[in-house]
Design a protein around this motif. Sequence first.
Motif, PDB file in Angstrom:
ATOM      1  N   MET A 175       0.824  -1.214   0.000  1.00  0.00           N
ATOM      2  CA  MET A 175       0.000   0.000   0.000  1.00  0.00           C
ATOM      3  C   MET A 175       0.858   1.264   0.000  1.00  0.00           C
ATOM      4  SD  MET A 175      -3.211   1.081  -0.017  1.00  0.00           S
ATOM      5  CE  MET A 175      -4.335  -0.086   0.741  1.00  0.00           C
ATOM      6  N   THR A 176       2.048   1.219   0.654  1.00  0.00           N
ATOM      7  CA  THR A 176       2.899   2.411   0.644  1.00  0.00           C
ATOM      8  C   THR A 176       3.341   2.753  -0.775  1.00  0.00           C
ATOM      9  OG1 THR A 176       4.874   1.089   1.104  1.00  0.00           O
ATOM     10  CG2 THR A 176       3.722   2.036   2.998  1.00  0.00           C
ATOM     11  N   GLY A 177       3.456   1.727  -1.634  1.00  0.00           N
ATOM     12  CA  GLY A 177       3.790   1.995  -3.027  1.00  0.00           C
ATOM     13  C   GLY A 177       2.702   2.789  -3.720  1.00  0.00           C
ATOM     14  N   ASP A 178       1.442   2.507  -3.392  1.00  0.00           N
ATOM     15  CA  ASP A 178       0.330   3.269  -3.952  1.00  0.00           C
ATOM     16  C   ASP A 178       0.381   4.720  -3.489  1.00  0.00           C
ATOM     17  OD1 ASP A 178      -0.565   0.966  -5.128  1.00  0.00           O
ATOM     18  OD2 ASP A 178      -2.064   0.521  -3.597  1.00  0.00           O
ATOM     19  N   ILE A 179       0.739   4.928  -2.229  1.00  0.00           N
ATOM     20  CA  ILE A 179       0.837   6.289  -1.706  1.00  0.00           C
ATOM     21  C   ILE A 179       1.963   7.044  -2.414  1.00  0.00           C
ATOM     22  CG2 ILE A 179       1.274   7.686   0.347  1.00  0.00           C
ATOM     23  CD1 ILE A 179      -1.434   6.213   0.330  1.00  0.00           C
ATOM     24  N   ARG A 180       3.085   6.383  -2.624  1.00  0.00           N
ATOM     25  CA  ARG A 180       4.192   7.026  -3.348  1.00  0.00           C
ATOM     26  C   ARG A 180       3.771   7.398  -4.768  1.00  0.00           C
ATOM     27  NH1 ARG A 180       9.411   6.727  -1.349  1.00  0.00           N
ATOM     28  NH2 ARG A 180       9.634   5.630   0.644  1.00  0.00           N
ATOM     29  N   ALA A 181       2.997   6.528  -5.410  1.00  0.00           N
ATOM     30  CA  ALA A 181       2.542   6.812  -6.772  1.00  0.00           C
ATOM     31  C   ALA A 181       1.608   8.020  -6.793  1.00  0.00           C
ATOM     32  CB  ALA A 181       1.832   5.588  -7.351  1.00  0.00           C
ATOM     33  N   LEU A 182       0.741   8.132  -5.802  1.00  0.00           N
ATOM     34  CA  LEU A 182      -0.164   9.284  -5.728  1.00  0.00           C
ATOM     35  C   LEU A 182       0.621  10.576  -5.497  1.00  0.00           C
ATOM     36  CD1 LEU A 182      -3.082   7.774  -3.623  1.00  0.00           C
ATOM     37  CD2 LEU A 182      -3.263   8.655  -5.949  1.00  0.00           C
ATOM     38  N   LEU A 183       1.615  10.515  -4.629  1.00  0.00           N
ATOM     39  CA  LEU A 183       2.438  11.688  -4.369  1.00  0.00           C
ATOM     40  C   LEU A 183       3.179  12.119  -5.632  1.00  0.00           C
ATOM     41  CD1 LEU A 183       3.795  10.539  -0.924  1.00  0.00           C
ATOM     42  CD2 LEU A 183       2.481  12.631  -1.274  1.00  0.00           C
ATOM     43  N   ALA A 184       3.686  11.150  -6.386  1.00  0.00           N
ATOM     44  CA  ALA A 184       4.398  11.476  -7.625  1.00  0.00           C
ATOM     45  C   ALA A 184       3.463  12.118  -8.636  1.00  0.00           C
ATOM     46  CB  ALA A 184       5.025  10.207  -8.205  1.00  0.00           C
ATOM     47  N   ARG A 185       2.196  11.690  -8.635  1.00  0.00           N
ATOM     48  CA  ARG A 185       1.238  12.233  -9.590  1.00  0.00           C
ATOM     49  C   ARG A 185       0.812  13.656  -9.228  1.00  0.00           C
ATOM     50  NH1 ARG A 185      -4.214   9.180  -9.558  1.00  0.00           N
ATOM     51  NH2 ARG A 185      -2.755   7.447  -9.866  1.00  0.00           N
ATOM     52  N   HIS A 186       0.543  13.876  -7.944  1.00  0.00           N
ATOM     53  CA  HIS A 186      -0.018  15.168  -7.538  1.00  0.00           C
ATOM     54  C   HIS A 186       1.046  16.180  -7.109  1.00  0.00           C
ATOM     55  CE1 HIS A 186      -4.286  14.021  -7.668  1.00  0.00           C
ATOM     56  NE2 HIS A 186      -3.883  12.823  -7.288  1.00  0.00           N
ATOM     57  N   LEU A 187       2.192  15.691  -6.649  1.00  0.00           N
ATOM     58  CA  LEU A 187       3.280  16.573  -6.206  1.00  0.00           C
ATOM     59  C   LEU A 187       4.573  16.122  -6.882  1.00  0.00           C
ATOM     60  CD1 LEU A 187       2.481  16.662  -2.364  1.00  0.00           C
ATOM     61  CD2 LEU A 187       1.822  18.363  -4.065  1.00  0.00           C
ATOM     62  N   PRO A 188       4.669  16.285  -8.184  1.00  0.00           N
ATOM     63  CA  PRO A 188       5.804  15.716  -8.927  1.00  0.00           C
ATOM     64  C   PRO A 188       7.171  16.248  -8.499  1.00  0.00           C
ATOM     65  CG  PRO A 188       4.535  17.234 -10.299  1.00  0.00           C
ATOM     66  CD  PRO A 188       3.731  17.001  -9.067  1.00  0.00           C
ATOM     67  N   ASP A 189       7.228  17.441  -7.921  1.00  0.00           N
ATOM     68  CA  ASP A 189       8.511  18.007  -7.506  1.00  0.00           C
ATOM     69  C   ASP A 189       8.816  17.749  -6.024  1.00  0.00           C
ATOM     70  OD1 ASP A 189       8.944  19.080 -10.057  1.00  0.00           O
ATOM     71  OD2 ASP A 189       7.759  20.871  -9.572  1.00  0.00           O
ATOM     72  N   TYR A 190       7.939  17.008  -5.378  1.00  0.00           N
ATOM     73  CA  TYR A 190       8.096  16.763  -3.939  1.00  0.00           C
ATOM     74  C   TYR A 190       8.961  15.513  -3.729  1.00  0.00           C
ATOM     75  CZ  TYR A 190       6.717  16.084   0.967  1.00  0.00           C
ATOM     76  OH  TYR A 190       6.710  15.932   2.331  1.00  0.00           O
ATOM     77  N   ARG A 191      10.029  15.658  -2.959  1.00  0.00           N
ATOM     78  CA  ARG A 191      10.933  14.531  -2.712  1.00  0.00           C
ATOM     79  C   ARG A 191      10.431  13.711  -1.522  1.00  0.00           C
ATOM     80  NH1 ARG A 191      16.109  14.297   0.264  1.00  0.00           N
ATOM     81  NH2 ARG A 191      17.181  12.387  -0.378  1.00  0.00           N
ATOM     82  N   VAL A 192      10.084  12.474  -1.785  1.00  0.00           N
ATOM     83  CA  VAL A 192       9.555  11.588  -0.751  1.00  0.00           C
ATOM     84  C   VAL A 192      10.718  10.807  -0.127  1.00  0.00           C
ATOM     85  CG1 VAL A 192       8.037   9.645  -0.265  1.00  0.00           C
ATOM     86  CG2 VAL A 192       7.370  11.366  -1.961  1.00  0.00           C
ATOM     87  N   ARG A 193      10.951  11.035   1.143  1.00  0.00           N
ATOM     88  CA  ARG A 193      12.023  10.339   1.859  1.00  0.00           C
ATOM     89  C   ARG A 193      11.501   9.142   2.646  1.00  0.00           C
ATOM     90  NH1 ARG A 193      12.636  15.663   2.807  1.00  0.00           N
ATOM     91  NH2 ARG A 193      11.857  15.454   4.936  1.00  0.00           N
ATOM     92  N   SER A 194      10.258   9.268   3.157  1.00  0.00           N
ATOM     93  CA  SER A 194       9.709   8.165   3.958  1.00  0.00           C
ATOM     94  C   SER A 194       8.187   8.173   3.878  1.00  0.00           C
ATOM     95  CB  SER A 194      10.147   8.290   5.424  1.00  0.00           C
ATOM     96  OG  SER A 194       9.638   9.486   5.991  1.00  0.00           O
ATOM     97  N   VAL A 195       7.620   6.982   3.899  1.00  0.00           N
ATOM     98  CA  VAL A 195       6.165   6.796   3.972  1.00  0.00           C
ATOM     99  C   VAL A 195       5.906   5.730   5.030  1.00  0.00           C
ATOM    100  CG1 VAL A 195       4.049   6.128   2.768  1.00  0.00           C
ATOM    101  CG2 VAL A 195       5.837   7.365   1.533  1.00  0.00           C
ATOM    102  N   ASN A 196       5.225   6.115   6.096  1.00  0.00           N
ATOM    103  CA  ASN A 196       4.956   5.189   7.186  1.00  0.00           C
ATOM    104  C   ASN A 196       3.464   5.113   7.472  1.00  0.00           C
ATOM    105  OD1 ASN A 196       7.785   4.648   7.883  1.00  0.00           O
ATOM    106  ND2 ASN A 196       7.809   6.787   8.564  1.00  0.00           N
ATOM    107  N   ARG A 197       2.964   3.916   7.611  1.00  0.00           N
ATOM    108  CA  ARG A 197       1.551   3.752   7.972  1.00  0.00           C
ATOM    109  C   ARG A 197       1.381   4.026   9.462  1.00  0.00           C
ATOM    110  NH1 ARG A 197      -2.224  -1.514   6.657  1.00  0.00           N
ATOM    111  NH2 ARG A 197      -3.535  -1.348   8.508  1.00  0.00           N
ATOM    112  N   LEU A 198       0.523   4.977   9.791  1.00  0.00           N
ATOM    113  CA  LEU A 198       0.310   5.355  11.189  1.00  0.00           C
ATOM    114  C   LEU A 198      -0.750   4.505  11.857  1.00  0.00           C
ATOM    115  CD1 LEU A 198       0.451   9.249  11.270  1.00  0.00           C
ATOM    116  CD2 LEU A 198       2.229   7.608  11.841  1.00  0.00           C
ATOM    117  N   GLY A 199      -1.762   4.138  11.097  1.00  0.00           N
ATOM    118  CA  GLY A 199      -2.846   3.380  11.707  1.00  0.00           C
ATOM    119  C   GLY A 199      -4.047   3.328  10.790  1.00  0.00           C
ATOM    120  N   HIS A 200      -5.175   2.875  11.362  1.00  0.00           N
ATOM    121  CA  HIS A 200      -6.391   2.768  10.576  1.00  0.00           C
ATOM    122  C   HIS A 200      -7.602   2.867  11.482  1.00  0.00           C
ATOM    123  CE1 HIS A 200      -5.783  -1.359  12.045  1.00  0.00           C
ATOM    124  NE2 HIS A 200      -7.097  -1.461  11.988  1.00  0.00           N
ATOM    125  N   GLY A 201      -8.716   3.218  10.879  1.00  0.00           N
ATOM    126  CA  GLY A 201      -9.989   3.227  11.568  1.00  0.00           C
ATOM    127  C   GLY A 201     -10.967   2.344  10.827  1.00  0.00           C
TER     128      GLY A 201
END
Length: 284
Positions: free
Chosen positions: A1-27
Amino acid sequence: MTGDIRALLARHLPDYRVRSVNRLGHGLDNFVYEVNDELLVRRSRVADPQANRQEVARLAAVRELSPLPVPEVVFADDETGTIAYRKLPGTPLNQHHSADLDPSRLAEPLGAFLSAIHGAIPATMRDLAPLDVYPAPTLLRDAELDYRDIERHVPEPQRPLVERFLREPPPAEPQSLRFCHNDLGAEHVLVDADTGTITGIIDWTDAAITDPAHDFALIYRDLGPDLLDLTLAHYEFPVTSEDRARIRFYARCALIEDLAYGLSTGPRHYADAALAHLPWTFTT
């Protein structure tokens, strides 16, 4: 799922450098991820594009209403049910020891916040928040069904408190409905660890046009009757004995719901908090 989040970030914030993606939790409805310790990305279990657009518009309206900080949307992806926010400072109130907090630092801003939110003209918020009217008899019936599933986990000396509540008639329905956060538990109130001041109100997914007593009920359940009274002292609208009866009623139903959730599919800390707060919720 973190790969999906990275893909969304690349699509919407193409110039944003992603260093870490951590799952915090769920409801029950969402997963939450932290990106670079500065963005929070909430992704729905089931995408609802219309609901996603509504929440973005609702947050924009709330930012105009609220005297306390609320999340600022960075981008939204309606097809995947994703919204990214700037991370607000502070940590959830339920992660702080109550003895370390000054109630006056919480009550005054909470009272002012709820006055502002509840003061919105309901008709102007109807397109931004659904109508949430759940009859008290139905809530009480649901609470009893939940309780029968988990009553063996309640300490035996406290069971009569819950049993007495379940035998009592439900309160009268509210006379008016207002725009409410509708899930104002301690986990959604951020506080600065050093000063004890509120730094933000998060998670507006359940915001609705409903009974304002719902917002006070979770303050009562999570923070106790004394802080509730202090908060009400800073609330600009009148609160009747009937309102207080509904606050107690909703708090007790919500506690049973959290206890059942924490003992079944949810994180255990929901059940632990419910058991810790049961005595004050069912006796005052």
